[in-house]
Design an enzyme around this catalytic site. Structure first.
Site, PDB file in Angstrom:
ATOM      1  N   GLU A   1      11.908  18.896 -23.997  1.00 45.22           N
ATOM      2  CA  GLU A   1      11.219  19.242 -22.738  1.00 45.22           C
ATOM      3  C   GLU A   1      11.872  20.475 -22.106  1.00 45.22           C
ATOM      4  O   GLU A   1      11.196  21.294 -21.478  1.00 45.22           O
ATOM      5  CB  GLU A   1      11.249  18.063 -21.748  1.00 45.22           C
ATOM      6  CG  GLU A   1      10.660  16.756 -22.284  1.00 45.22           C
ATOM      7  CD  GLU A   1       9.131  16.733 -22.386  1.00 45.22           C
ATOM      8  OE1 GLU A   1       8.483  17.769 -22.131  1.00 45.22           O
ATOM      9  OE2 GLU A   1       8.589  15.664 -22.731  1.00 45.22           O
TER      10      GLU A   1
ATOM     11  N   LYS B   1       4.350  11.727 -10.674  1.00 43.07           N
ATOM     12  CA  LYS B   1       3.432  10.969 -11.535  1.00 43.07           C
ATOM     13  C   LYS B   1       4.080   9.633 -11.859  1.00 43.07           C
ATOM     14  O   LYS B   1       5.209   9.593 -12.359  1.00 43.07           O
ATOM     15  CB  LYS B   1       3.162  11.720 -12.837  1.00 43.07           C
ATOM     16  CG  LYS B   1       2.126  12.806 -12.710  1.00 43.07           C
ATOM     17  CD  LYS B   1       1.716  13.281 -14.096  1.00 43.07           C
ATOM     18  CE  LYS B   1       0.753  14.430 -14.037  1.00 43.07           C
ATOM     19  NZ  LYS B   1       0.419  14.923 -15.373  1.00 43.07           N
TER      20      LYS B   1
ATOM     21  N   ASN C   1       1.983  20.789 -20.114  1.00 41.88           N
ATOM     22  CA  ASN C   1       1.526  20.068 -21.316  1.00 41.88           C
ATOM     23  C   ASN C   1       1.688  20.898 -22.580  1.00 41.88           C
ATOM     24  O   ASN C   1       1.208  20.486 -23.643  1.00 41.88           O
ATOM     25  CB  ASN C   1       0.054  19.673 -21.163  1.00 41.88           C
ATOM     26  CG  ASN C   1      -0.125  18.603 -20.119  1.00 41.88           C
ATOM     27  OD1 ASN C   1       0.772  17.772 -19.918  1.00 41.88           O
ATOM     28  ND2 ASN C   1      -1.252  18.622 -19.433  1.00 41.88           N
TER      29      ASN C   1
ATOM     30  N   LYS D   1      10.372  22.767 -13.038  1.00 49.76           N
ATOM     31  CA  LYS D   1       9.374  21.709 -12.840  1.00 49.76           C
ATOM     32  C   LYS D   1       8.914  21.689 -11.380  1.00 49.76           C
ATOM     33  O   LYS D   1       7.717  21.564 -11.090  1.00 49.76           O
ATOM     34  CB  LYS D   1       9.948  20.350 -13.249  1.00 49.76           C
ATOM     35  CG  LYS D   1       8.989  19.191 -12.966  1.00 49.76           C
ATOM     36  CD  LYS D   1       8.460  18.497 -14.166  1.00 49.76           C
ATOM     37  CE  LYS D   1       7.314  17.561 -13.810  1.00 49.76           C
ATOM     38  NZ  LYS D   1       7.263  16.345 -14.565  1.00 49.76           N
TER      39      LYS D   1
ATOM     40  N   HIS E   1       1.224  14.271 -28.409  1.00 50.66           N
ATOM     41  CA  HIS E   1       0.710  12.919 -28.134  1.00 50.66           C
ATOM     42  C   HIS E   1       0.001  12.358 -29.367  1.00 50.66           C
ATOM     43  O   HIS E   1       0.106  11.175 -29.679  1.00 50.66           O
ATOM     44  CB  HIS E   1      -0.265  12.941 -26.957  1.00 50.66           C
ATOM     45  CG  HIS E   1       0.408  13.107 -25.628  1.00 50.66           C
ATOM     46  ND1 HIS E   1      -0.216  13.656 -24.537  1.00 50.66           N
ATOM     47  CD2 HIS E   1       1.650  12.792 -25.212  1.00 50.66           C
ATOM     48  CE1 HIS E   1       0.613  13.679 -23.511  1.00 50.66           C
ATOM     49  NE2 HIS E   1       1.765  13.158 -23.894  1.00 50.66           N
TER      50      HIS E   1
ATOM     51  N   HIS F   1       2.019  19.267 -25.888  1.00 50.92           N
ATOM     52  CA  HIS F   1       1.771  17.833 -25.691  1.00 50.92           C
ATOM     53  C   HIS F   1       0.461  17.334 -26.277  1.00 50.92           C
ATOM     54  O   HIS F   1       0.344  16.159 -26.591  1.00 50.92           O
ATOM     55  CB  HIS F   1       1.840  17.487 -24.204  1.00 50.92           C
ATOM     56  CG  HIS F   1       3.259  17.278 -23.724  1.00 50.92           C
ATOM     57  ND1 HIS F   1       4.211  18.266 -23.801  1.00 50.92           N
ATOM     58  CD2 HIS F   1       3.876  16.185 -23.207  1.00 50.92           C
ATOM     59  CE1 HIS F   1       5.364  17.799 -23.325  1.00 50.92           C
ATOM     60  NE2 HIS F   1       5.185  16.533 -22.964  1.00 50.92           N
TER      61      HIS F   1
ATOM     62  N   HIS G   1       9.172  10.308 -27.884  1.00 53.82           N
ATOM     63  CA  HIS G   1       8.259  11.264 -27.257  1.00 53.82           C
ATOM     64  C   HIS G   1       8.714  12.707 -27.519  1.00 53.82           C
ATOM     65  O   HIS G   1       7.940  13.538 -27.998  1.00 53.82           O
ATOM     66  CB  HIS G   1       8.174  10.983 -25.756  1.00 53.82           C
ATOM     67  CG  HIS G   1       7.385  11.980 -24.976  1.00 53.82           C
ATOM     68  ND1 HIS G   1       6.023  12.056 -25.044  1.00 53.82           N
ATOM     69  CD2 HIS G   1       7.789  12.968 -24.125  1.00 53.82           C
ATOM     70  CE1 HIS G   1       5.604  13.043 -24.262  1.00 53.82           C
ATOM     71  NE2 HIS G   1       6.662  13.612 -23.692  1.00 53.82           N
TER      72      HIS G   1
ATOM     73  N   ARG H   1       0.813  -1.232   0.000  1.00 54.57           N
ATOM     74  CA  ARG H   1       0.000   0.000   0.000  1.00 54.57           C
ATOM     75  C   ARG H   1       0.836   1.267   0.000  1.00 54.57           C
ATOM     76  O   ARG H   1       0.420   2.311   0.476  1.00 54.57           O
ATOM     77  CB  ARG H   1      -0.969   0.019   1.171  1.00 54.57           C
ATOM     78  CG  ARG H   1      -1.951  -1.131   1.092  1.00 54.57           C
ATOM     79  CD  ARG H   1      -3.028  -1.047   2.138  1.00 54.57           C
ATOM     80  NE  ARG H   1      -3.811  -2.267   2.092  1.00 54.57           N
ATOM     81  CZ  ARG H   1      -3.430  -3.398   2.659  1.00 54.57           C
ATOM     82  NH1 ARG H   1      -2.307  -3.468   3.356  1.00 54.57           N
ATOM     83  NH2 ARG H   1      -4.171  -4.470   2.541  1.00 54.57           N
TER      84      ARG H   1
ATOM     85  N   GLU I   1      -2.500  18.350 -10.169  1.00 53.40           N
ATOM     86  CA  GLU I   1      -3.065  18.820 -11.434  1.00 53.40           C
ATOM     87  C   GLU I   1      -4.531  19.202 -11.279  1.00 53.40           C
ATOM     88  O   GLU I   1      -5.397  18.722 -11.986  1.00 53.40           O
ATOM     89  CB  GLU I   1      -2.891  17.731 -12.515  1.00 53.40           C
ATOM     90  CG  GLU I   1      -2.885  18.323 -13.914  1.00 53.40           C
ATOM     91  CD  GLU I   1      -2.279  17.394 -14.963  1.00 53.40           C
ATOM     92  OE1 GLU I   1      -1.310  16.680 -14.666  1.00 53.40           O
ATOM     93  OE2 GLU I   1      -2.805  17.420 -16.069  1.00 53.40           O
TER      94      GLU I   1
ATOM     95  N   ARG J   1      -0.311  23.077 -13.282  1.00 52.32           N
ATOM     96  CA  ARG J   1       0.508  21.962 -13.737  1.00 52.32           C
ATOM     97  C   ARG J   1       0.228  21.618 -15.192  1.00 52.32           C
ATOM     98  O   ARG J   1       1.083  21.086 -15.896  1.00 52.32           O
ATOM     99  CB  ARG J   1       0.274  20.743 -12.823  1.00 52.32           C
ATOM    100  CG  ARG J   1       1.264  19.630 -13.088  1.00 52.32           C
ATOM    101  CD  ARG J   1       1.325  18.595 -11.972  1.00 52.32           C
ATOM    102  NE  ARG J   1       2.264  17.556 -12.360  1.00 52.32           N
ATOM    103  CZ  ARG J   1       2.827  16.686 -11.538  1.00 52.32           C
ATOM    104  NH1 ARG J   1       2.543  16.722 -10.260  1.00 52.32           N
ATOM    105  NH2 ARG J   1       3.663  15.784 -11.984  1.00 52.32           N
TER     106      ARG J   1
END
Ligand SMILES: NC(=O)c1ccc[n+]([C@@H]2O[C@H](COP(=O)([O-])OP(=O)(O)OC[C@H]3O[C@@H](n4cnc5c(N)ncnc54)[C@H](O)[C@@H]3O)[C@@H](O)[C@H]2O)c1
Ligand SMILES: [Zn+2]
Length: 363
Positions: A187, A145, A241, A222, A248, A244, A261, A123, A232, A237
């Site tokens: 990035e 993340k 993106n 960051k 994506h 992105h 990427h 957990r 987010e 945040r």
């Protein structure tokens, strides 16, 4: 000289240590940050493990930590239920308990997978990120993340699980292939666009002169964005993106594997710049500065002839940012700032993609 950036998240605050040659000495600080436990699992991949696994494990053992090394195949396909199961089962049969911790040694794939294993094993147990790709050092290792991919899309299954410490040894970047190094620059340029206009011009020269300085400067950006919106929720945040949504879609339209990427993001940044000029008043000269930086970094800035704007957009429908049909899109009015717009339509994006095609193919 090592640099230290704190990610200020109250009781979940942690340090990112950046420097050249940290790997051989980081055992004691990892142990301490992870609560002093005497067992850990080092998760790595088949490229990074043979290069750096031994030196890291030796440093942990010297600090009194019994270390189990688990290796997954290099590549995005390891962000899967199969590999997650393999890692968790190895941890369980290797005797890990709730005081044990995870060390993620590798690029963003290993960081996301191992971070998620740490989030769910027992957990939730402590985790240290030891990123070895430029993208992972400046981006994915910071912010908590973690996750794996689903058949229906990337990163659909995961959890927020902040690391206790991040160790970014810039010496490891010496073995990173050039193409993977360049994608990290995408990035970095993105960070410049949203928070630090000077970085856009300086990124590529700095990458050959002062890697620890460059990485630390990006981690600070960051960290500040993440600290202002850890889960987010406020939209801050979401600024990360930038480039992105279309990026994506291009990754997906290319069938994954065709573009890295960061390469797809470079094209996505160009689409976001075009939209920013047309819809948010970004001066063309500022957009040109970013395009030049991407070119100098050896990244693509045009849509390849065989990728059609409409196919790309079909892919965009799967993007998480299209909530209830409304398109939330990150734009910039001036380099160094960004905002989320709710006014961008599908046809606006299609127009921008069209503008990124070679002149002869534009419709
Ligand atoms: N969690 C986040 O916030 C976040 C943010 C951005 C990206 N990501 C994820 O990160 C992943 C991409 O990260 P990546 O580009 O690091 O991919 P990656 O982990 O696949 O690394 C790229 C390649 O470089 C190799 N490599 C890594 N370090 C090396 C080194 N020092 N020497 C030699 N080879 C090395 C890897 O084995 C791999 O083949 C994607 O899955 C993406 O979804 C996550
Ligand atoms: Zn990205």
């Amino acid at each position: 000289m090592e640099k230290r950036v704190t990610v200020p998240l109250g009781e979940f605050s942690y340090d990112v240590v950046v420097g050249a040659g940290l790997l051989a000495e980081c055992g004691p600080s990892i142990r301490q940050a992870c609560g002093g436990g005497s067992r850990c699992t080092v998760v790595t991949d088949s490229h990074v493990g043979p290069l750096y696994g031994e030196v890291l494990c030796r440093s942990l053992e010297k600090a009194g930590v019994r270390t189990l090394a688990v290796e997954v195949p290099a590549g995005e396909s390891s962000k899967s239920f199969d590999q997650l199961e393999m890692v968790c089962e190895a941890m369980a049969s290797g005797g890990m308990d709730r005081k044990s911790f995870v060390v993620a040694l590798g690029g963003g794939v290993v960081g996301d997978l191992a971070g998620f294993a740490a989030a769910i094993f027992g957990r939730g147990i402590a985790c240290t990120q030891v990123p070895t790709s430029l993208l992972a050092q400046v981006d994915s290792s910071v912010g908590g993340k973690t996750g794996i991919n689903a058949r229906a899309g990337k990163n659909l299954i995961g959890a927020f699980h902040q690391p206790r410490l991040v160790i970014a040894d810039t010496n490891t970047l010496q073995s990173l292939p050039g193409r993977e190094f360049r994608e990290g620059l995408a990035e970095i340029i993105k960070h410049g666009v949203i928070r630090d206009a000077g970085l856009v011009r300086e990124a590529v020269p700095l990458s050959t002169r002062d890697l620890p300085g460059l990485v630390a400067r990006n981690v600070a950006i960051k960290a500040s964005v993440v600290a202002s919106d850890p889960h987010e929720q406020t939209g801050e945040r979401a600024l990360l993106n930038f480039g992105h949504t279309v990026g994506h879609a291009i990754e997906r339209a290319g069938g994954y594997g065709r573009f890295l990427h960061g390469e797809a993001i470079a094209i996505g940044i160009c689409a976001a710049l075009d939209l920013s000029v047309r819809k948010a008043g970004l001066p063309t000269a500022e957009a040109d500065v970013v395009r030049c930086a991407l070119k100098d970094a050896g990244l693509p800035t045009t849509l390849p002839a065989d990728i059609r704007p409409d196919t790309t957009l079909a892919a965009t429908a799967h993007d998480k940012k299209f909530e209830d049909g409304a398109i939330r899109f990150v734009l910039t009015k001036h380099l160094g700032t960004a905002f989320v717009s709710n006014d961008i339509t599908r046809s606006d994006i299609e127009q921008s993609l069209n503008n990124l095609r070679p002149a002869a193919q534009r419709t």
